[in-house]
Design a protein around this motif. Structure first.
Motif, mmCIF file in Angstrom:
data_model
loop_
_atom_site.group_PDB
_atom_site.id
_atom_site.type_symbol
_atom_site.label_atom_id
_atom_site.label_comp_id
_atom_site.label_asym_id
_atom_site.label_seq_id
_atom_site.Cartn_x
_atom_site.Cartn_y
_atom_site.Cartn_z
ATOM 1 N N GLU A 97 0.838 -1.200 0.000
ATOM 2 C CA GLU A 97 0.000 0.000 0.000
ATOM 3 C C GLU A 97 0.879 1.258 0.000
ATOM 4 O O GLU A 97 0.609 2.213 -0.730
ATOM 5 N N GLY A 98 1.943 1.237 0.810
ATOM 6 C CA GLY A 98 2.856 2.380 0.847
ATOM 7 C C GLY A 98 3.524 2.631 -0.491
ATOM 8 O O GLY A 98 3.625 3.771 -0.958
ATOM 9 N N TYR A 99 3.979 1.548 -1.136
ATOM 10 C CA TYR A 99 4.610 1.699 -2.448
ATOM 11 C C TYR A 99 3.606 2.154 -3.500
ATOM 12 O O TYR A 99 3.939 2.955 -4.383
ATOM 13 N N ASN A 100 2.366 1.673 -3.424
ATOM 14 C CA ASN A 100 1.336 2.130 -4.357
ATOM 15 C C ASN A 100 1.056 3.618 -4.172
ATOM 16 O O ASN A 100 0.904 4.356 -5.154
ATOM 17 N N ASP A 101 0.960 4.037 -2.910
ATOM 18 C CA ASP A 101 0.723 5.458 -2.631
ATOM 19 C C ASP A 101 1.885 6.315 -3.150
ATOM 20 O O ASP A 101 1.675 7.398 -3.705
ATOM 21 N N ALA A 102 3.115 5.816 -2.969
ATOM 22 C CA ALA A 102 4.280 6.553 -3.470
ATOM 23 C C ALA A 102 4.235 6.642 -4.991
ATOM 24 O O ALA A 102 4.537 7.689 -5.574
ATOM 25 N N TYR A 103 3.838 5.553 -5.640
ATOM 26 C CA TYR A 103 3.727 5.538 -7.105
ATOM 27 C C TYR A 103 2.704 6.580 -7.562
ATOM 28 O O TYR A 103 2.934 7.312 -8.539
ATOM 29 N N GLU A 104 1.584 6.664 -6.847
ATOM 30 C CA GLU A 104 0.556 7.648 -7.198
ATOM 31 C C GLU A 104 1.093 9.069 -7.061
ATOM 32 O O GLU A 104 0.801 9.935 -7.887
ATOM 33 N N VAL A 105 1.883 9.304 -6.024
ATOM 34 C CA VAL A 105 2.479 10.634 -5.833
ATOM 35 C C VAL A 105 3.363 10.977 -7.026
ATOM 36 O O VAL A 105 3.304 12.084 -7.569
ATOM 37 N N TRP A 106 4.192 10.008 -7.463
ATOM 38 C CA TRP A 106 5.077 10.249 -8.611
ATOM 39 C C TRP A 106 4.269 10.484 -9.890
ATOM 40 O O TRP A 106 4.625 11.339 -10.705
ATOM 41 N N MET A 107 3.197 9.727 -10.060
ATOM 42 C CA MET A 107 2.376 9.900 -11.274
ATOM 43 C C MET A 107 1.699 11.265 -11.265
ATOM 44 O O MET A 107 1.613 11.938 -12.306
ATOM 45 N N ASP A 108 1.214 11.704 -10.109
ATOM 46 C CA ASP A 108 0.615 13.037 -10.003
ATOM 47 C C ASP A 108 1.646 14.115 -10.333
ATOM 48 O O ASP A 108 1.331 15.107 -11.005
ATOM 49 N N ALA A 109 2.878 13.916 -9.862
ATOM 50 C CA ALA A 109 3.944 14.879 -10.156
ATOM 51 C C ALA A 109 4.229 14.912 -11.650
ATOM 52 O O ALA A 109 4.417 15.991 -12.234
#
Length: 181
Positions: free
Chosen positions: A60-72
């Protein structure tokens, strides 16, 4: 060679022999400590298989981090398009987007229980290794006939106790002198 020179040579040979023995013993202890560290590290890795909850939290943490990068990435694309259309976009804005995103992504990953468990095991292993290194250092210094940290601390404690005793004796002497006057 004179008798005096032979005695000096014999003392020198004995000193060098003692130092060689101490170095050999130190190297042996170093190898033993390294082997012990590797064994404890292997056990820690073996025992560090995350639980199902830790795996879920980690994913879940890695997925959330991935979403942050995609938003950026989307925000960078949008700002690049704005710049292409003639809008004035400062280069520092791009840097700030990535820095902020990096901070948020790292928070997501570091906030997982799997990261906390791995970090705890690493700190524990490092503390054990430091204790072993300290013990080897103390043993080596002792074998070389040099004072160790424990020896220095003991001398310091004795010195403090002597100062306390001296102060008590001085106080008693002052009282005796006052009563005699």
């Amino acid at each position: 060679m004179s008798e005096h020179n032979k005695d000096i040579q014999a003392e020198w040979d004995e000193l060098v022999g003692n130092m060689n023995e101490a170095v050999a013993a130190s190297m042996e202890q170093n190898m033993e400590a390294s082997a012990a560290f590797m064994e404890s590290w292997a056990e820690a890795v073996e025992d560090s298989m995350p639980t199902d909850d830790e795996w879920a939290s980690s994913i879940e943490g890695y997925n959330d981090a991935y979403e942050v990068w995609m938003d950026a990435a989307e925000e960078m694309f949008a700002r690049t398009a704005d710049a292409a259309e003639g809008e004035e976009v400062a280069m520092t804005e791009f840097r700030d987007i990535w820095l902020q995103s990096a901070n948020e992504a790292f928070k997501e990953v570091m906030g997982t229980s799997a990261f906390a468990a791995a970090n705890g095991q690493l700190v524990s292993a490092m503390m054990e290794m430091r204790e072993q290194a300290d013990e080897i250092g103390e043993d080596t210094l002792a074998q070389l006939g040099m004072p160790t940290q424990s020896d220095i601390e003991e001398v310091g404690e004795r010195l403090i106790e002597l100062e306390r005793r001296q102060h008590r004796v001085e106080t008693k002497l002052d009282r005796i002198i006052e009563s005699l006057e």
